[in-house]
Design an enzyme around this catalytic site. Structure first.
Site, PDB file in Angstrom:
ATOM      1  N   GLU A   1      16.881  -4.707  70.847  1.00  0.00           N
ATOM      2  CA  GLU A   1      16.206  -5.638  70.422  1.00  0.00           C
ATOM      3  C   GLU A   1      17.320  -7.011  70.721  1.00  0.00           C
ATOM      4  OE1 GLU A   1      12.970  -6.868  69.874  1.00  0.00           O
ATOM      5  OE2 GLU A   1      12.356  -5.013  70.288  1.00  0.00           O
TER       6      GLU A   1
ATOM      7  N   CYS B   1      17.084 -14.603  66.083  1.00  0.00           N
ATOM      8  CA  CYS B   1      17.177 -14.495  67.461  1.00  0.00           C
ATOM      9  C   CYS B   1      15.301 -15.221  67.896  1.00  0.00           C
ATOM     10  CB  CYS B   1      16.678 -12.996  67.306  1.00  0.00           C
ATOM     11  SG  CYS B   1      14.480 -12.270  66.603  1.00  0.00           S
TER      12      CYS B   1
ATOM     13  N   GLU C   1      23.256 -18.482  73.422  1.00  0.00           N
ATOM     14  CA  GLU C   1      22.679 -18.345  72.059  1.00  0.00           C
ATOM     15  C   GLU C   1      23.914 -18.765  71.048  1.00  0.00           C
ATOM     16  OE1 GLU C   1      22.462 -14.463  69.821  1.00  0.00           O
ATOM     17  OE2 GLU C   1      20.242 -15.114  70.015  1.00  0.00           O
TER      18      GLU C   1
ATOM     19  N   LYS D   1      22.042   2.439  60.135  1.00  0.00           N
ATOM     20  CA  LYS D   1      23.675   1.432  59.770  1.00  0.00           C
ATOM     21  C   LYS D   1      23.076   0.004  59.493  1.00  0.00           C
ATOM     22  CE  LYS D   1      25.748  -0.601  62.082  1.00  0.00           C
ATOM     23  NZ  LYS D   1      27.053  -1.152  61.067  1.00  0.00           N
TER      24      LYS D   1
HETATM   25  P1  NAD Z   1      25.989  -8.047  65.860  1.00  0.00           P
HETATM   26  O1  NAD Z   1      25.563  -7.172  67.815  1.00  0.00           O
HETATM   27  O2  NAD Z   1      27.170  -7.801  65.744  1.00  0.00           O
HETATM   28  O3  NAD Z   1      25.393  -6.906  65.560  1.00  0.00           O
HETATM   29  C1  NAD Z   1      24.419  -5.638  65.126  1.00  0.00           C
HETATM   30  C2  NAD Z   1      25.085  -4.587  65.038  1.00  0.00           C
HETATM   31  O4  NAD Z   1      25.603  -3.581  65.471  1.00  0.00           O
HETATM   32  C3  NAD Z   1      25.486  -4.584  63.398  1.00  0.00           C
HETATM   33  O5  NAD Z   1      24.987  -3.603  62.837  1.00  0.00           O
HETATM   34  C4  NAD Z   1      26.877  -4.006  63.395  1.00  0.00           C
HETATM   35  O6  NAD Z   1      27.739  -3.659  63.178  1.00  0.00           O
HETATM   36  C5  NAD Z   1      26.252  -2.634  65.069  1.00  0.00           C
HETATM   37  N1  NAD Z   1      27.477  -3.476  66.331  1.00  0.00           N
HETATM   38  C6  NAD Z   1      28.283  -3.878  65.854  1.00  0.00           C
HETATM   39  N2  NAD Z   1      29.223  -3.336  67.482  1.00  0.00           N
HETATM   40  C7  NAD Z   1      29.013  -2.255  67.644  1.00  0.00           C
HETATM   41  C8  NAD Z   1      28.696  -0.923  68.702  1.00  0.00           C
HETATM   42  N3  NAD Z   1      29.819  -1.340  69.719  1.00  0.00           N
HETATM   43  N4  NAD Z   1      28.143  -0.142  68.098  1.00  0.00           N
HETATM   44  C9  NAD Z   1      27.644   0.060  68.169  1.00  0.00           C
HETATM   45  N5  NAD Z   1      27.409  -0.965  66.713  1.00  0.00           N
HETATM   46  C10 NAD Z   1      27.977  -2.053  67.000  1.00  0.00           C
HETATM   47  O7  NAD Z   1      25.178  -8.791  66.212  1.00  0.00           O
HETATM   48  P2  NAD Z   1      25.009  -9.702  65.285  1.00  0.00           P
HETATM   49  O8  NAD Z   1      26.139 -10.358  65.038  1.00  0.00           O
HETATM   50  O9  NAD Z   1      25.530  -8.655  64.113  1.00  0.00           O
HETATM   51  O10 NAD Z   1      23.006  -9.943  65.043  1.00  0.00           O
HETATM   52  C11 NAD Z   1      23.343 -11.449  65.661  1.00  0.00           C
HETATM   53  C12 NAD Z   1      22.337 -11.070  66.823  1.00  0.00           C
HETATM   54  O11 NAD Z   1      21.612 -10.394  67.034  1.00  0.00           O
HETATM   55  C13 NAD Z   1      22.202 -11.907  67.984  1.00  0.00           C
HETATM   56  O12 NAD Z   1      22.378 -11.549  69.153  1.00  0.00           O
HETATM   57  C14 NAD Z   1      20.737 -12.302  67.670  1.00  0.00           C
HETATM   58  O13 NAD Z   1      19.448 -12.678  68.823  1.00  0.00           O
HETATM   59  C15 NAD Z   1      20.205 -10.703  67.671  1.00  0.00           C
HETATM   60  N6  NAD Z   1      19.023 -10.295  66.963  1.00  0.00           N
HETATM   61  C16 NAD Z   1      17.689 -10.190  67.837  1.00  0.00           C
HETATM   62  C17 NAD Z   1      16.490  -9.195  66.847  1.00  0.00           C
HETATM   63  C18 NAD Z   1      15.222  -9.573  67.841  1.00  0.00           C
HETATM   64  O14 NAD Z   1      14.743  -8.800  67.589  1.00  0.00           O
HETATM   65  N7  NAD Z   1      15.470  -9.548  69.509  1.00  0.00           N
HETATM   66  C19 NAD Z   1      16.360  -9.757  65.891  1.00  0.00           C
HETATM   67  C20 NAD Z   1      17.330 -10.330  64.616  1.00  0.00           C
HETATM   68  C21 NAD Z   1      18.636 -10.540  65.323  1.00  0.00           C
END
Ligand code: NAD
Length: 488
Positions: free
Chosen positions: A247, A281, A382, A173
């Site tokens: 992550e 990230c 962040e 997803k």
């Molecule tokens: P997000 O948490 O809003 O969403 C990530 C994914 O999770 C999306 O596919 C979203 O639809 C899904 N999602 C949202 N709520 C959910 C829930 N309750 N249950 C299951 N799935 C859910 O994050 P984002 O805004 O898409 O990405 C940005 C974040 O990702 C930043 O905090 C960034 O630091 C982090 N990030 C971390 C890494 C790493 O390797 N550590 C890499 C890239 C991004």
């Protein structure tokens, strides 16, 4: 207009309730695609298909079959690399140069795991002569893979390659803001002769992700995204104690000592913070500079920032694109204002660039906030945008204390010519990656992940494959003899 569908049980299909979502270009806010928007019901179909496939013939595949599969996927990525890079830039706003680099890294990831899978073999344990004792690695089962919008296909590749390579089945997803490259990737997988249900795509929002986290038919959830969703996934996973990999975000210090190569450190302070408009990230947005060079360092950054070319990622001269969404745009501007209100000094940026071309789209100037102190919100949370916050430190101990004083622990960097100091800092910083005299390099051979609230587990490297396996002790007694212990 691009239209995407779901891919479930080897079939392209529309969501049960025919849901769609307009996908918008971050560069000009035009609609670039209509994406299938799934619901929990579609996710359940995909999970059931993945379950059947896992319990069926897929279990009989050999490591050679699966290594060949990953190599074949790498070839298809190479074949369509230009198309994929264009889609990634169109959807995320990042420069084409960055997207092309991503596609190279994605193919390399599949090849790396292909090699690793091919070298897998169980271990034979020392045991009595009539016993065969083996330690075997087996697939975990159905894997739910949930990815974010900043590196859509790269993050997917870090999960899909080890998951399939270890013999699992997959429901992926992607973020519903950026599904386009994962959709194209699925078209590539559909060209291959995989049994139905081994690979499934459900595009949709948080509820689809939540279904993957909650379902008792999912054995492992691997999630990359923010802490808020990560926490809810962790709680949901307790339903069947499924394996989880998280992550999450970071607040990554980039620490410059006075004895560093300052030309390189200034240059990399910009790379650390402004690649993909800071939506990384591991972005080194928290710059910490030793007192004696602080003013000169800020001065040199202030000269470079106005020269950064902001523009459409498809234009050759562009160095930084827009941020990905209206929500991000608003959040970043709010963080900058919060910083100024707390006493930070705005050196450059902090607003939408002037000019007609920047009227539509989620544009921000590269921003530098100086004189930030460790207690400020912008030094703790962040920002995930093109913003450098600069703090001053007076000693190694102070830098270390301030850098570690964060709930996160993803990545950090240290700039110094003193090898002893470099080693001391590398060991004492509580982060999953610590670079010295560099910023951002990562590769499939090295583990990626965070300490503390930056996540659970690691991706890439051998551990990135092991996370998708169960360990089994197989014990075979070739000459059983009655023991005569009970009531003989
Ligand atoms: P997000 O948490 O809003 O969403 C990530 C994914 O999770 C999306 O596919 C979203 O639809 C899904 N999602 C949202 N709520 C959910 C829930 N309750 N249950 C299951 N799935 C859910 O994050 P984002 O805004 O898409 O990405 C940005 C974040 O990702 C930043 O905090 C960034 O630091 C982090 N990030 C971390 C890494 C790493 O390797 N550590 C890499 C890239 C991004």
């Amino acid at each position: 207009m691009i239209q995407t569908q779901l891919y479930i049980d080897g079939q392209w299909q529309s969501p049960i309730d025919q849901g769609t979502r307009a996908i918008v270009s971050p560069a000009d806010e035009t609609v670039i695609a209509q994406a299938a928007e799934a619901t929990r019901a579609d996710a359940r179909l995909a999970i059931a298909a993945a379950r059947r496939a896992f319990d069926g013939p897929w279990r009989q595949t050999t490591i050679r079959d699966r290594a060949r599969l990953l190599n074949k996927i790498a070839e298809l990525i190479d074949r369509d690399a230009e198309k994929l890079a264009h889609l990634e830039s169109l959807n995320t706003g990042k420069t084409l140069t960055e997207s092309r680099t991503d596609m190279g890294d994605i193919a390399a990831t599949f090849r790396y795991f292909a090699g690793l899978v091919a070298s897998e073999s169980g271990a034979v344990n020392e045991a009595p002569h009539h016993v065969i004792s083996r330690t075997l690695r087996e697939p975990v089962g159905v894997c739910g893979l949930i990815t974010p919008w900043n590196y859509p296909l790269l993050q997917a590749a870090w999960k899909i390659a080890p998951a399939l390579g270890a013999g699992n089945t997959v429901v992926i997803k992607p973020s519903n803001l950026t599904p386009l490259t994962t959709h194209h990737f699925t078209q590539l997988v559909a060209e291959l002769d995989l049994p139905p249900g081994v690979f499934n795509l459900v595009t949709g929002g948080a509820e689809v992700g939540a279904e993957l986290a909650e379902s008792v038919d999912v054995d492992l959830v691997s999630f990359t995204g923010g802490a808020f969703a990560g926490e809810s996934i962790m709680k949901a996973a307790t339903g069947n104690f499924k394996r989880i990999g998280l992550e999450l975000g970071g607040k990554n210090p980039n620490i410059v000592f006075a004895d560093a190569d300052l030309d390189a450190a200034v240059d990399y302070a910009l790379n650390a913070a402004f690649f993909h408009a800071g939506q990384v990230c591991s972005a080194g947005s928290r710059l910490m500079v030793e007192d004696s060079i602080y003013d000169a360092f800020i001065g040199r950054l202030a000269e470079r920032l106005p020269r950064i070319v902001i523009g459409n990622g498809f234009h050759g001269e562009t160095q930084m694109g827009p941020v990905q969404s209206a929500q991000q745009h608003e959040k970043i501007l709010g963080m900058v204002q919060a910083g100024i209100a707390e006493g930070a000094r705005l050196v450059h940026g902090g607003k939408r660039p002037a000019g007609d071309v920047y009227k539509n789209g989620y544009w921000l100037e590269p921003t530098l906030l100086a004189d930030v102190t460790a207690g400020m919100k912008i030094a703790k949370e962040e920002i995930f945008g093109p913003v450098i916050t600069a703090e001053r430190f007076r000693s190694e101990a102070e830098a270390l204390r301030a850098a570690n004083d964060t709930p996160y622990g993803l990545a950090a960097a240290v700039w110094t010519r003193d090898l002893d100091k470099a080693n001391r800092m590398s060991r004492a910083l509580r982060f999953g990656t610590v670079w010295v005299n560099d910023y951002h390099p990562y590769f499939p051979e090295a583990p990626w992940g965070g300490y503390k609230a930056s996540g659970i587990g690691r991706e890439l490297a051998r551990i990135g494959l092991d996370e998708y396996t169960e360990l089994k002790h197989s014990y075979i007694n070739l000459a059983p003899k009655a023991m005569g212990w009970f009531g003989a």
